[in-house]
Design a protein around this motif. Sequence first.
Motif, mmCIF file in Angstrom:
data_model
loop_
_atom_site.group_PDB
_atom_site.id
_atom_site.type_symbol
_atom_site.label_atom_id
_atom_site.label_comp_id
_atom_site.label_asym_id
_atom_site.label_seq_id
_atom_site.Cartn_x
_atom_site.Cartn_y
_atom_site.Cartn_z
ATOM 1 N N ARG A 137 0.807 -1.224 0.000
ATOM 2 C CA ARG A 137 0.000 0.000 0.000
ATOM 3 C C ARG A 137 0.841 1.275 0.000
ATOM 4 O O ARG A 137 0.286 2.374 -0.063
ATOM 5 C CB ARG A 137 -0.926 -0.007 1.221
ATOM 6 N N LEU A 138 2.143 1.115 0.058
ATOM 7 C CA LEU A 138 3.033 2.269 0.140
ATOM 8 C C LEU A 138 3.393 2.741 -1.269
ATOM 9 O O LEU A 138 3.913 1.966 -2.079
ATOM 10 C CB LEU A 138 4.295 1.876 0.907
ATOM 11 N N SER A 139 3.103 4.001 -1.579
ATOM 12 C CA SER A 139 3.432 4.524 -2.903
ATOM 13 C C SER A 139 4.915 4.863 -2.980
ATOM 14 O O SER A 139 5.596 4.997 -1.964
ATOM 15 C CB SER A 139 2.609 5.783 -3.191
ATOM 16 N N ASP B 117 9.817 9.721 0.657
ATOM 17 C CA ASP B 117 9.754 10.601 1.831
ATOM 18 C C ASP B 117 10.308 9.899 3.070
ATOM 19 O O ASP B 117 11.053 10.496 3.862
ATOM 20 C CB ASP B 117 8.310 11.043 2.089
ATOM 21 N N ARG B 118 9.943 8.633 3.224
ATOM 22 C CA ARG B 118 10.412 7.880 4.392
ATOM 23 C C ARG B 118 11.922 7.629 4.328
ATOM 24 O O ARG B 118 12.611 7.690 5.345
ATOM 25 C CB ARG B 118 9.659 6.555 4.497
ATOM 26 N N ILE C 184 16.980 0.293 -1.995
ATOM 27 C CA ILE C 184 15.546 0.132 -1.752
ATOM 28 C C ILE C 184 14.755 0.926 -2.783
ATOM 29 O O ILE C 184 13.787 0.424 -3.379
ATOM 30 C CB ILE C 184 15.188 0.568 -0.320
ATOM 31 N N ALA C 185 15.170 2.170 -3.033
ATOM 32 C CA ALA C 185 14.476 2.999 -4.015
ATOM 33 C C ALA C 185 14.608 2.421 -5.420
ATOM 34 O O ALA C 185 13.629 2.354 -6.180
ATOM 35 C CB ALA C 185 15.019 4.427 -3.973
ATOM 36 N N ALA C 186 15.807 1.968 -5.770
ATOM 37 C CA ALA C 186 16.045 1.460 -7.122
ATOM 38 C C ALA C 186 15.267 0.175 -7.402
ATOM 39 O O ALA C 186 14.852 -0.079 -8.536
ATOM 40 C CB ALA C 186 17.543 1.226 -7.327
ATOM 41 N N HIS C 187 15.066 -0.617 -6.355
ATOM 42 C CA HIS C 187 14.387 -1.912 -6.526
ATOM 43 C C HIS C 187 12.925 -1.861 -6.081
ATOM 44 O O HIS C 187 12.320 -2.917 -5.857
ATOM 45 C CB HIS C 187 15.123 -2.990 -5.724
ATOM 46 N N VAL D 200 13.878 0.163 8.611
ATOM 47 C CA VAL D 200 14.481 1.237 7.820
ATOM 48 C C VAL D 200 13.428 2.223 7.324
ATOM 49 O O VAL D 200 13.620 3.437 7.378
ATOM 50 C CB VAL D 200 15.272 0.646 6.631
ATOM 51 N N ILE D 201 12.305 1.700 6.816
ATOM 52 C CA ILE D 201 11.338 2.592 6.152
ATOM 53 C C ILE D 201 10.139 2.936 7.052
ATOM 54 O O ILE D 201 9.204 3.592 6.613
ATOM 55 C CB ILE D 201 10.855 2.008 4.821
ATOM 56 N N GLY D 202 10.182 2.484 8.297
ATOM 57 C CA GLY D 202 9.171 2.913 9.254
ATOM 58 C C GLY D 202 7.810 2.271 9.093
ATOM 59 O O GLY D 202 6.771 2.942 9.253
ATOM 60 N N LEU D 203 7.790 0.958 8.809
ATOM 61 C CA LEU D 203 6.517 0.249 8.822
ATOM 62 C C LEU D 203 5.997 0.171 10.250
ATOM 63 O O LEU D 203 6.773 0.172 11.219
ATOM 64 C CB LEU D 203 6.668 -1.161 8.255
#
Length: 416
Positions: free
Chosen positions: A287-289, A295-296, A345-348, A410-413
């Motif tokens: 659900r994360l765009s 931003d995270r 993470i962003a690239a993949h 890392v991404i704050g889930l």
Amino acid sequence: MQDDILVYVGHNAGAQLVDYCQAHHFDSLLLVFDENTYAAAGQRLVEQLTAAGFDLKTAMLTGPEITADERNFVQVLLAAGREARTYVAVGSGSITDITRFVSFHTGANCISFPTAASVDGFTSAGAPSVIDGFKKTIYCHSPLAVFGDLTVLSAAPQAMTASGFGDMLGKYIALADWQLGHLLWDEPFDAPTFARMRATLQNCVDHAPAIGQATPEGLRALFDGLIESGLCMLAINNSRPASGAEHQISHYLEMKLIREQRPAVLHGAKVGAASVIAAGWYQQLRRLSRAELLDRLEAAVLPSASAHIQTIEAVFPAMADKVLAEQHQFLSLSAADFEQLKLKIAAHWDEIQHIAASVPAPEQLAALLQQVGGQTDLMAFGFAQSEVDEAVKYAHYLRNRFNIDKLGQVIGLEMG
């Protein structure tokens, strides 16, 4: 590693065991069982093997709970004597692990005769054992053969069958975590083994109604899946195809029960309920765009190694050195390393979203567990909510793997 294990699944498995031992000249045997597995299959096997003329000894393990620990290792050693024998484990997880451990350390072969389709370790080389109060896997050897009798397996308590199915459902999380670890932590990955595990998982899910009814067809599908899971681990000499964040939660809670001398909970039952929790994390990921992710990542800062070390020493006081060793790579991340991780993470991200889509929603996993009579909430096993929260928060420290729980850090889930 042993990749030529004979596996028989069908009826009259006892007769097949007799024929196998005769053909391989395994004339002296030691059967290991407890009171329950003796009633389920051990008594009949003793009669068949005695009638066939084998030199037979038995080890009857007693007590309210049978654990792979020093006490039971010694009991089997005392029953075996000094002469050479082939060991036959008549039972499920703990009896298999005890037999594997003792046979390996006495230079003997072992054979598995499961009485319930409850775990995926029958073909494994590892023996999860409690040594000096702590659980760790001791690598020993896999059995020469596994004989699964469908009549015996179908008669096992449904809770044990549900445990085996829960262990299989955990593969949804394990396989997704394995892909994450490969993408983001450079962990080894084997595509053919991944495909094998995914196919056998799907076959078990397709047979969920039959497994819930304990039909021979359903038990064959489940048992085949558990055997294949063990063979996949053997194929790469690693538990990655079968164990991820869901197993870490189970291990954390299991160690807590051992430490506090509380009654055990079936391994696969804990894994199944923990998989529902981990599926919720993957649902958040789906659900994360991309914009929200970026931003995270921009806000993410390198975790303080000293803070993590203090947490580990507080949460795992008697085994902090082992946990710190597991987490050395994570705790050693430099600021540059952390920036590279965020860039990865962003690239993949598209691939990560695809991985997340392979994990069913938590409601779907819960419905499958209920279909076979399994529990979907860890609190149903007597754990307090605070204990479940602890496991969710700290279990990621138990392995040097980049699972969904590490990515969530890392991404704050929302991990609670």
